[in-house]
Design a protein around this motif. Structure first.
Motif, short mmCIF file in Angstrom:
data_model
loop_
_atom_site.label_atom_id
_atom_site.label_comp_id
_atom_site.label_asym_id
_atom_site.label_seq_id
_atom_site.Cartn_x
_atom_site.Cartn_y
_atom_site.Cartn_z
N ALA A 49 45.86 13.34 -25.65
CA ALA A 49 45.44 12.41 -26.69
C ALA A 49 44.13 11.71 -26.31
N VAL A 50 44.06 11.26 -25.08
CA VAL A 50 42.84 10.57 -24.64
C VAL A 50 41.69 11.56 -24.50
N ALA A 88 39.65 -1.21 -25.90
CA ALA A 88 40.97 -0.59 -26.10
C ALA A 88 42.05 -1.66 -26.23
N THR A 89 41.96 -2.69 -25.40
CA THR A 89 42.93 -3.79 -25.47
C THR A 89 42.88 -4.47 -26.82
N ILE A 115 47.94 5.34 -28.73
CA ILE A 115 47.06 5.45 -27.58
C ILE A 115 45.79 6.21 -27.97
N GLU A 116 45.96 7.33 -28.66
CA GLU A 116 44.79 8.12 -29.09
C GLU A 116 43.91 7.32 -30.05
N SER A 117 44.52 6.63 -30.97
CA SER A 117 43.78 5.84 -31.95
C SER A 117 42.98 4.73 -31.27
N ALA A 118 43.61 4.02 -30.37
CA ALA A 118 42.92 2.93 -29.66
C ALA A 118 41.80 3.46 -28.79
N ALA A 119 42.04 4.57 -28.10
CA ALA A 119 41.00 5.16 -27.25
C ALA A 119 39.83 5.62 -28.11
#
Length: 134
Positions: A49-50, A88-89, A115-119
């Motif tokens: 994902a990342v 990201a936070t 996680i993917e969306s935030a990254a």
């Protein structure tokens, strides 16, 4: 209470029977679930994902190292790393600086999507900020 005054009591390990019961339950669970395989699978999904976020954003100077259950982002520039972590936070995901981001049994498909969306959002914002300064 007089007996308690004459006795040393450790509150850290005072619940030995509870700790032993919890340890026994965890060991029983480990016998029925291939925890190592699941953590490797979850970690791979997180890494993928990342990695997809890195590729989609077009960011350079960032790679993923480590093994699937415990991987990390490696940045060529420590200032970019700090800013990425902050961004990201702000999107609700906390990545660890340096080694390691650990897979957990609680990381389900929804969490990996988050996680993917935030990254992705953090990498895009990072690039936009850098282009704005150029």
């Amino acid at each position: 209470m007089e007996a308690a005054r004459r006795t040393w009591i450790s509150s850290t390990l005072a619940g030995e029977t509870v700790a032993l019961a919890a340890a026994g339950a965890v060991l029983d669970w480990h016998e029925s679930v291939d925890v190592c395989e699941q953590l490797a699978s979850i970690g791979k999904a997180m890494r993928d994902a990342v990695s997809a976020a890195i590729t989609a954003s077009g960011v350079s100077g960032v790679s993923i190292d480590g093994i699937d259950p415990m991987w990390f982002l490696r940045f060529a520039n420590p200032h970019r790393e700090t800013r990425f972590l902050e961004l990201a936070t702000s999107h609700g995901v906390l990545f660890k600086r340096g080694p390691y981001n650990f897979a957990a049994m609680a990381h389900d498909e929804e969490t990996i999507t988050e996680i993917e969306s935030a990254a992705s959002a953090a990498f895009v914002e990072l690039l936009e900020e850098e282009q704005g300064r150029a």
